[in-house]
Structure formats: structure tokens, C-alpha cells
Design a protein around this motif. Structure first.
Motif, short mmCIF file in Angstrom:
data_model
loop_
_atom_site.label_atom_id
_atom_site.label_comp_id
_atom_site.label_asym_id
_atom_site.label_seq_id
_atom_site.Cartn_x
_atom_site.Cartn_y
_atom_site.Cartn_z
N LEU A 105 0.93 -1.19 0.05
CA LEU A 105 0.08 -0.17 0.02
C LEU A 105 0.80 1.36 -0.13
O LEU A 105 1.75 1.56 0.94
CB LEU A 105 -0.95 0.03 1.13
CG LEU A 105 -1.83 -1.07 1.17
CD1 LEU A 105 -2.91 -0.77 2.69
CD2 LEU A 105 -2.88 -0.78 0.13
N ASP A 122 -2.57 4.40 -2.80
CA ASP A 122 -3.59 3.52 -2.67
C ASP A 122 -4.32 4.02 -1.19
O ASP A 122 -5.39 3.44 -1.05
CB ASP A 122 -3.01 2.10 -2.28
CG ASP A 122 -2.20 1.60 -3.22
OD1 ASP A 122 -2.57 1.45 -4.46
OD2 ASP A 122 -0.94 1.43 -3.03
N VAL A 123 -3.67 4.93 -0.49
CA VAL A 123 -4.68 5.53 0.51
C VAL A 123 -4.02 6.96 0.68
O VAL A 123 -2.73 7.41 0.63
CB VAL A 123 -3.77 4.63 1.91
CG1 VAL A 123 -4.58 5.65 3.34
CG2 VAL A 123 -4.23 3.46 1.83
N ALA A 125 -9.52 5.74 0.28
CA ALA A 125 -8.89 5.03 -0.86
C ALA A 125 -9.67 5.00 -2.09
O ALA A 125 -10.99 5.35 -1.69
CB ALA A 125 -8.56 3.64 -0.43
N VAL A 169 -10.61 -0.74 -2.58
CA VAL A 169 -11.33 -1.09 -0.95
C VAL A 169 -11.89 -2.35 -1.32
O VAL A 169 -12.11 -3.41 -0.60
CB VAL A 169 -12.04 0.16 -0.64
CG1 VAL A 169 -12.85 -0.39 0.64
CG2 VAL A 169 -11.21 1.14 -0.05
N TYR A 198 -6.39 -3.75 3.28
CA TYR A 198 -7.08 -2.44 4.25
C TYR A 198 -7.38 -2.98 5.72
O TYR A 198 -7.12 -2.00 6.59
CB TYR A 198 -8.15 -1.79 3.48
CG TYR A 198 -7.78 -1.12 2.37
CD1 TYR A 198 -6.92 0.06 2.15
CD2 TYR A 198 -8.09 -1.67 1.00
CE1 TYR A 198 -6.71 0.73 1.13
CE2 TYR A 198 -7.57 -1.03 -0.10
CZ TYR A 198 -6.75 0.30 0.05
OH TYR A 198 -6.48 0.69 -1.28
#
Lengths: 342, 254
Positions: A26, A76-77, A217, A222, A229
Motif C-alpha cells: 500500500l 492506494d491510501v 482510498a 477497497v 485494508y
């Protein structure tokens, strides 16, 4: 000799990256604030790896650029306030809030000679005043919400002067161009330390547990990788416990990661407790925030934001740590907090 | 409005803006020449002001203005690389975007005000009027690395707007028929997009937003706000919906 050392290093790197390569990755974006420190703790203490996720941290100086990086699939986040992801969602971006990072943190600063006039437990002290702020910042949105709750008409009873940055707000307060200014950490600490200004109020005095930076995200990612996650949030929940139980080591980790004054980190995090780091998604807080943005007229049309909030993954993460340590007081408090705010 | 009448308005707006403020000597690091195509329309006046007042040069840009009599021809030139930047009618530009041309909108221009008193009260009429205004576009081939150039270009247009506004307060008889606004304004475009029925069921919900580069306008405005307090810029900033910059550029700056 140099070749041998290089070969050993290469082998070592290959071996370590081999371990990491087996873990889902991530790429996580954040902004440099002490209250984003759970990321540094989870990384430093090895929680991400222990939970089975390989996290790479990327620092951003601009929320707009950070959110754009999530949208472009380069991150990704994202952890870039509450306003920025909400604005993008309102324009069609498929983002989902999965957790939180910072609660509270906004303060009203004033010149020291104005402090007696502006302090007190009633927001009515700001009636007729000129307040400097950064438009659409968390402070702007939440202060408007707090004023509304206090029965103060934001359009008639006071004047807002908009600036492009927290530094410009501090400068305006210093010069007396405005009566008070709304800023966030560490700007008010720096304003106190460097310019002799004073904090008149923390907005949380009038509006407890309001949302600041949320973790979001891409919805598709997700939905396709919920387990990744969950591991990520589990590591943050463990980091939260560390932050609550190991203040001195936490201050050292934050200071090292952010390269800012250790006293400021300690004061904001543990002495004055101006903001709380908490991975809870705070669903109700996001929905409140959205309503304040709408009420301020920043966005012309409503949108069902609730469908962009996923609390289930966080709850699974919380359940997993409680299952391992059912009597842990911190985790039980987190569960109570979750039930209240989601 | 007839083409002849339109052509008469542009020089009036530009002349009023030029008369009311003195030209400034500039020194700028010149880059390659940007070919800026614009529609022969009153809403294009800001670009002529920016060139005449040397705001492009002040921003370090060498700009060649190329006039087009039709948006369709201009948009085709933008697509094929004959021009680097284009300023054409909103409706034609949005239709081209809906057709997959990949243009990105970076700024607004001018819109002729409707003589119909009901326009302000009726969203559909307002959208129809707005659709005839001018917007500024870049082709998808613009490299991300040249974001700074687009910000400079937008800053020059904002400066032209400021000059036009200052001149309008002194000499309003020629300019009141056109409403200028350098803000690309996503939500205004979204209303026009809907009124033209351009959202296809196969398009992603953020299809239009992906083609509106509001960040450029916000960055240009942010940069200009660092200067002395200017009421015209403050008004633009108040109307813009910009993502707030929550932090300094790097932790080291703390």
C-alpha cells in the motif's frame, strides 16, 4: 573488497525485499502534522509488517496534489483532510472513507492584548469580529458549524476574511488586519512561539470530536482488497494503543519523522492535547462535515456521501485485536467510541 | 448579436482596459512561442488584453494569438496541434470533450449577458446563455511537467481580468454587455453539461471533472494572493472552490 561488500549488500537487500514482496503493498500519502503520527509509529514498531502489509509512506505538502495522486492511482491510501476528498467525491471521484487519522486540532489565535476580550466559554465573543481563515479548511467548516449550533448567524454577525495559507492568517493576526485567526497544528504553536500570539480557543471546546484528516482510498481497490485494508487499519489500531501508552517514545518517533521541534510535538500531543490521533472512521462526523460545507454554500448540490463511507473494515480490524486481547482497556475504549460515532 | 456588432465590442473592451491602466515595462525569460487560438467573440477580450498589456510576457511566456471565426475550426486546430491553447465557446468545447477529444479546461473567459430578464431566474435559460460564453482549453498532449506554464498562462488571464474590472468601474458603457470570469467554475460547467444532455450512461461519474483543471486556476490565484491585498483578487478567491492547502510544502519549513 568493495565488490564483496556490494555483493553482500545486494544479497541482504534481495532477501529483505523478498519478504516484503510477498506482502500486499500500500502506498500511503500523508501531510506533515504530528497528529498523523500513527503512520510513523506503525512503521517504526513494525506493526504493518507484522499484520501482513507492506506500507510505503509518501509525504505531501498540498492536499490537492495528494488527492489527485490517489485519483490517478499513484497512491492506494490518502490522508489529506476531510474537505479535499469530499470535494472530489462531490465531483464524481470514486473514493471511500475507511478510517481516520486526526480528530480536532483547530485553534483560534489572537494578539495577547485581545485575549481577555476574546476568551470565555461563549462563542458570542466573536460577534462583530473579523476572523481570518483559510477557506474550506477544517477550521473554517467546523467553526461555521459551531457558530450555527450557538445560534450565531455567520453571514450577519461576524466577518470572515479568506487567506490562501495558515501562514498568511498568522501574519494578518500579527498585523491586526483581523481580530482573530483560525489555524491548525503546528501553526498556532509556532505563532505562539515565534510571534507571541495566543490561543484564545480550541474549536473542540465548542464542537467535540469533530473530524479532521480522514483515511480514504479508491472504492474499487477497497472493494477488491478489503483484507489488505483491514491489516493496514489493524496496524494503526495497535499504533494508537502505543501512542496512548508510550508518550515519550512516541514523541521521539514523531520528532524524528517530522523533523520539528520536540517541545512542540510533546505539547501538542500530550500536554495541551490539541488534537487526537485516532483511526476510527467517525462516520457521523463526516456526514456532519458535509452538511456544514453545504450550508456554507461551497457546494451547490447535495450528494449521498454516506455510500462513500465504509466502517465495516475498521470494525473487523478492531474486532481482530479485541479477540486477541479482550480485556485491553484501550481497545475496549475504542469499541465504545466506535459505537458512539458510527 | 451580429458578427459586425460583436467585432465592434471587442476593441472597445480592450481599448477601455488599455486606456485605464498604463503599460508596464517587462523583463521575462522567453520560452517557446505558445500558439493561442481564440474565437472572434466579445468573450475573448481578456486574452487580447493579456497580450496588449504584455501580461503573458510578464509571466515569462511568448504567446502568439491566432484568431478563429468558428469554434469548430479552432477546436480542430487544437486537436491536431496547430495551436497549443484554445479559447472557444463553452457548448462546442464541451461537446468536443463529450466526443472524447480529451481537452482540459483551465480558465474561463467572457459571456455575453442575456437581454431576457427571466434568465437569472431560470436555470435552463442561464445554462443556455452560459453555454455561449468562452472557456480556455489545452489539449491532452500537454505534458504534466509543464504545469507551471499553464499556471503562468492562467495568471496572465487573471491579470487581464483585473485590468478589465478596473477599467469597467471607470468606463462601464462598453463592457456591461459581457460578464467576464477567469474561473473555469466546475459547477457552472456541470450545469451546462447537464443542460446539453452530454453525460452518457457509459461515462464515469467524474468524466467532466476529469476535464476541468480547477487546480491550475487555484494555484495561479494562490500565487497572486501572496502579493499586496487586492480586492478584485480577493473576490475571485472568495468565489473559487479550491482545495485548501493544509500544510507547508515540506516539514523542514516548519
Amino acid at each position: 573488497m568493495k565488490r564483496i561488500i556490494a555483493a553482500i549488500l545486494l544479497l541482504a537487500l534481495t532477501a529483505s525485499s523478498g519478504i516484503a514482496a510477498d506482502l500486499p503493498k500500500l502506498r500511503v500519502g500523508y501531510v506533515p502534522e504530528p497528529a498523523h503520527g500513527l503512520y510513523f509509529l506503525a512503521k517504526e514498531k513494525g506493526y504493518f509488517k507484522e499484520e501482513g502489509v507492506d506500507v510505503e509512506l509518501f509525504q505531501f505538502g498540498s492536499a490537492a496534489e495528494g488527492v489527485a495522486a490517489v485519483k490517478a492511482g499513484k497512491l492506494d491510501v490518502g490522508t489529506f483532510g476531510t474537505t479535499a476528498p469530499l470535494l472530489f467525491i462531490s465531483k464524481g471521484s470514486e473514493f471511500t472513507f475507511i478510517g481516520g487519522m486526526m480528530i480536532g486540532g483547530q485553534a483560534i489565535i489572537a494578539r495577547p492584548e485581545r485575549l481577555a476580550e476574546l476568551s470565555g466559554k461563549d462563542l458570542k465573543v466573536y460577534k462583530g469580529k473579523k476572523i481570518g481563515l483559510v477557506k474550506l479548511s477544517t477550521g473554517d467548516v467546523i467553526f461555521r458549524g459551531a457558530l450555527k449550533k450557538a445560534g450565531i448567524d455567520v453571514k450577519k454577525d461576524l466577518t470572515f476574511v479568506e487567506f490562501g495559507s495558515a501562514a498568511a492568517v498568522v501574519e494578518a493576526v500579527k498585523k491586526g488586519a483581523v481580530d482573530a485567526g483560525l489555524v491548525w497544528p503546528p501553526h498556532f504553536s509556532l505563532a505562539e512561539k515565534n510571534h507571541g500570539l495566543k490561543v484564545a480557543h480550541y474549536i473542540s471546546e465548542f464542537y467535540p470530536d469533530y473530524t479532521c484528516c480522514r483515511i480514504f482510498a479508491h472504492t474499487a481497490k477497497v472493494n477488491s482488497e478489503p483484507e489488505t485494508y483491514r491489516r493496514f487499519l489493524t496496524a494503526l489500531i495497535r499504533a494508537y494503543k502505543f501512542y496512548k501508552t508510550n508518550p515519550e517514545e512516541t514523541v521521539q518517533v514523531y520528532t524524528k519523522a517530522l523533523k520539528i521541534d520536540e517541545d512542540i510535538v510533546r505539547n501538542e500531543t500530550y500536554v495541551k492535547k490539541v488534537a487526537d490521533s485516532n483511526p476510527d472512521p467517525l462516520r457521523k462526523g463526516i456526514l456532519d462535515f458535509w452538511q456544514h460545507i453545504l450550508a456554507a454554500g461551497y457546494i451547490p448540490q447535495d450528494y449521498p456521501i454516506d455510500k462513500h463511507i465504509n466502517t465495516a473494515i475498521y470494525k473487523q480490524a478492531l474486532d481482530s485485536v479485541i479477540k486477541k486481547e479482550p480485556k485491553d482497556k484501550i481497545y475496549q475504549q475504542m469499541l465504545t467510541f466506535y459505537k458512539k460515532n458510527n | 448579436m451580429s458578427l459586425i456588432a460583436m467585432r465592434m465590442i471587442i476593441p472597445m473592451i480592450v481599448a477601455a482596459a488599455l486606456v485605464c491602466s498604463g503599460a508596464k515595462p517587462v523583463s521575462a525569460t522567453m520560452q517557446k512561442t505558445l500558439r493561442f487560438g481564440y474565437l472572434d467573440h466579445p468573450g475573448s477580450a481578456l486574452f487580447l488584453i493579456a497580450a496588449a498589456k504584455e501580461y503573458f510576457r510578464e509571466e515569462g511566456l511568448q504567446v502568439e494569438l491566432i484568431r478563429y471565426s468558428e469554434s469548430a475550426r479552432g477546436l480542430s486546430a487544437l486537436e491536431t496541434g496547430v495551436i497549443d491553447v484554445g479559447a472557444f465557446t463553452t457548448s462546442d468545447s464541451l461537446r468536443a470533450i463529450a466526443d472524447g477529444k480529451g481537452f482540459r479546461i483551465i480558465a474561463g473567459g467572457g459571456t455575453q449577458l442575456s437581454a431576457n430578464p427571466l434568465t437569472e431566474l431560470d436555470d435552463a435559460l442561464q445554462a443556455e446563455t452560459d453555454s455561449r460564453g468562452i472557456i480556455v482549453l489545452i489539449p491532452p498532449s500537454w505534458p504534466n511537467a509543464e504545469k507551471g506554464t499553464i499556471i503562468q498562462l492562467t495568471a496572465a488571464i487573471i491579470k487581464a481580468y483585473r485590468t478589465q474590472q478596473q477599467s469597467q468601474t471607470r468606463d462601464s458603457k462598453h463592457t456591461a454587455a459581457v460578464h467576464f470570469d477567469p474561473n473555469p467554475d466546475y459547477w457552472r460547467l456541470e450545469r451546462i453539461w447537464r443542460s446539453l444532455g452530454l453525460q452518457d450512461s457509459t461515462m464515469k461519474r467524474d468524466f467532466l471533472a476529469s476535464h476541468v483543471y480547477e487546480e491550475i486556476y487555484c494555484d495561479a490565484l494562490d500565487r497572486m494572493l501572496l502579493g499586496p491585498i487586492d480586492s478584485i483578487l480577493q473576490q475571485l478567491f472568495s468565489k473559487a472552490v479550491c482545495t485548501p492547502n493544509c500544510c507547508p510544502a515540506s516539514a523542514a519549513k516548519l
